[in-house]
Design an enzyme around this catalytic site. Structure first.
Site, PDB file in Angstrom:
ATOM      1  N   ASN A 168      -1.733 -17.826   8.331  1.00 41.47           N
ATOM      2  CA  ASN A 168      -3.365 -17.962   7.832  1.00 41.47           C
ATOM      3  C   ASN A 168      -4.005 -17.158   6.986  1.00 41.47           C
ATOM      4  OD1 ASN A 168      -6.429 -18.041   9.076  1.00 41.47           O
ATOM      5  ND2 ASN A 168      -5.766 -16.957  11.021  1.00 41.47           N
ATOM      6  N   TRP A 169      -4.339 -18.146   6.127  1.00 44.91           N
ATOM      7  CA  TRP A 169      -4.420 -17.002   4.809  1.00 44.91           C
ATOM      8  C   TRP A 169      -6.419 -16.684   5.147  1.00 44.91           C
ATOM      9  CZ3 TRP A 169      -2.689 -20.733   0.044  1.00 44.91           C
ATOM     10  CH2 TRP A 169      -1.592 -21.110   0.032  1.00 44.91           C
ATOM     11  N   LYS A 170      -6.918 -17.024   5.965  1.00 45.84           N
ATOM     12  CA  LYS A 170      -8.142 -16.012   6.343  1.00 45.84           C
ATOM     13  C   LYS A 170      -8.949 -16.546   4.748  1.00 45.84           C
ATOM     14  CE  LYS A 170      -6.345 -13.257   9.801  1.00 45.84           C
ATOM     15  NZ  LYS A 170      -6.123 -12.009  10.214  1.00 45.84           N
ATOM     16  N   GLY A 202      -4.064  -7.085  11.967  1.00 49.17           N
ATOM     17  CA  GLY A 202      -4.604  -6.839  10.728  1.00 49.17           C
ATOM     18  C   GLY A 202      -4.408  -4.615  10.878  1.00 49.17           C
ATOM     19  N   HIS A 241     -10.111 -18.679  16.713  1.00 49.20           N
ATOM     20  CA  HIS A 241      -9.370 -17.708  16.632  1.00 49.20           C
ATOM     21  C   HIS A 241     -11.118 -15.519  16.452  1.00 49.20           C
ATOM     22  CE1 HIS A 241      -8.134 -14.149  13.324  1.00 49.20           C
ATOM     23  NE2 HIS A 241      -7.234 -14.578  13.372  1.00 49.20           N
ATOM     24  N   GLU A 276      -3.267 -13.777  20.025  1.00 48.89           N
ATOM     25  CA  GLU A 276      -3.769 -12.222  19.016  1.00 48.89           C
ATOM     26  C   GLU A 276      -4.673 -11.543  20.218  1.00 48.89           C
ATOM     27  OE1 GLU A 276      -2.992 -14.085  14.768  1.00 48.89           O
ATOM     28  OE2 GLU A 276      -4.888 -15.214  15.648  1.00 48.89           O
ATOM     29  N   GLY A 282      -1.174 -13.718   9.433  1.00 49.94           N
ATOM     30  CA  GLY A 282      -2.585 -13.578   8.775  1.00 49.94           C
ATOM     31  C   GLY A 282      -1.964 -13.182   7.271  1.00 49.94           C
ATOM     32  N   GLY A 283      -1.832 -11.502   7.141  1.00 49.61           N
ATOM     33  CA  GLY A 283      -1.548 -10.567   6.448  1.00 49.61           C
ATOM     34  C   GLY A 283      -0.585 -10.410   5.828  1.00 49.61           C
ATOM     35  N   SER A 315       0.112  -8.519  13.260  1.00 47.87           N
ATOM     36  CA  SER A 315       0.278  -7.723  12.563  1.00 47.87           C
ATOM     37  C   SER A 315       1.983  -8.207  12.257  1.00 47.87           C
ATOM     38  CB  SER A 315       0.427  -6.476  12.669  1.00 47.87           C
ATOM     39  OG  SER A 315      -0.577  -6.498  12.388  1.00 47.87           O
ATOM     40  N   GLU A 325     -11.513 -12.947  15.232  1.00 48.09           N
ATOM     41  CA  GLU A 325     -12.539 -13.721  13.691  1.00 48.09           C
ATOM     42  C   GLU A 325     -13.941 -13.628  13.822  1.00 48.09           C
ATOM     43  OE1 GLU A 325      -9.352 -13.381  10.824  1.00 48.09           O
ATOM     44  OE2 GLU A 325      -8.698 -11.362  11.982  1.00 48.09           O
TER      45      GLU A 325
HETATM   46  P1  PGA Z   1      -2.367 -10.634  11.042  1.00 48.64           P
HETATM   47  O1  PGA Z   1      -3.198 -12.071  11.239  1.00 48.64           O
HETATM   48  O2  PGA Z   1      -1.484 -11.600  10.353  1.00 48.64           O
HETATM   49  O3  PGA Z   1      -3.136 -10.188   9.401  1.00 48.64           O
HETATM   50  O4  PGA Z   1      -2.686  -8.717  12.085  1.00 48.64           O
HETATM   51  C1  PGA Z   1      -3.293 -12.103  12.403  1.00 48.64           C
HETATM   52  C2  PGA Z   1      -4.378 -13.632  12.729  1.00 48.64           C
HETATM   53  O5  PGA Z   1      -4.748 -12.978  12.500  1.00 48.64           O
HETATM   54  O6  PGA Z   1      -3.786 -14.673  12.547  1.00 48.64           O
END
Ligand code: PGA
Length: 252
Positions: free
Chosen positions: A10-12, A174, A96, A168, A235-236, A214, A98
């Site tokens: 997930n490149w956000k 994050g 998600h 999640e 994500g990250g 994470s 966010e």
């Molecule tokens: P993260 O994000 O790996 O940066 O914690 C995961 C996500 O939000 O899908």
């Protein structure tokens, strides 16, 4: 039943067009041939076409990070399921955290999106997870149960087989604080039990439940080894070709 692992990036809201292209090219070279694990990358809407072209012919599928539930019309700023299909998406991330907590999406809104995605032939990566205060007050199971129940309302057994659930915990996203494999496994097992009650044990056994929050090369193997963890939403660490590759390798 052995479920094939599914690892998605997930490149956000990150990367310029050239950076996204560079990452897509690097991933195509490093893991584009991997067949033992299902793979996807989910860039921003404006980079779907570019990234889609660069991963064409590889084992890496394309996914979007969001969509709207209407077909077309006066919905400024939104993108339809058919548009995502048209640009080459197989998957769409929905619900998600966010979008739930920054943008304000509700379980009911997410459910409309899930139903629309399914009817257009997209495969949702449907996200659930509790906030830190909910975990601390012992509400984790109740919160996740409600998110799954409302989010999948009206999804038939035939369609449910095409849904991936991503657990999640919001406090792990994050932050560098990964859930322990045991904490994650406990919630994954509860979700599978819930699915068995809602559909049946065989179908619940076939639905993949990813962990997200994470995930990195150093903790991926331990998480992916849990019996009910069937992949990762990253994500990250998905923004670095070597890190994402390391996570995929942990699943091989
Ligand atoms: P993260 O994000 O790996 O940066 O914690 C995961 C996500 O939000 O899908």
């Amino acid at each position: 039943m052995s479920r094939k692992l599914f690892i998605a990036g997930n490149w956000k809201m990150n990367l310029s067009r050239s950076e996204a292209g560079e990452l897509a090219r690097a991933l195509a070279a490093k893991i584009g041939h991997v067949e033992a694990v299902d793979l996807a990358v989910c860039p921003t809407m404006v980079q779907l076409a570019t990234v889609g072209e660069l991963i064409q012919g590889t084992q890496i599928a394309l996914g979007a990070q969001n969509m709207f539930y209407e077909d077309n019309g006066a919905f400024t700023g939104e993108t339809s399921a058919a548009m995502l299909r048209d640009v080459g998406c197989r998957y769409v991330i929905l619900g998600h955290s966010e979008r739930r907590h920054v943008i304000g999406e509700t379980d009911e809104l997410i459910n409309r999106k899930v139903l629309k995605a399914m009817s257009e032939g997209l495969e949702p990566i449907f996200c659930v997870g509790e906030l830190l205060e909910q975990r601390e007050s012992g509400e984790t199971m109740e919160v996740v149960r409600r998110q799954v129940e409302v989010g999948l309302e009206g999804v038939s057994a035939g369609d449910a087989a095409r849904v991936t659930i991503a657990y999640e915990p919001v406090w792990a996203i994050g932050t560098g604080h990964t859930a322990t494999p045991q904490q994650a496994q406990e919630v994954h097992a509860m979700i599978r039990e819930l699915l068995a009650g809602r559909y049946d044990a065989e179908l619940a056994d076939a639905i993949r439940i990813q962990y997200g929050g994470s995930v990195k090369p150093s903790n991926a193997a331990e998480l992916l080894n849990q019996p009910d963890i069937d992949g990762a939403l990253v994500g990250g660490a998905s923004l670095k070709a070597d890190d994402f590759t390391g996570i995929v390798q942990a699943g091989l």
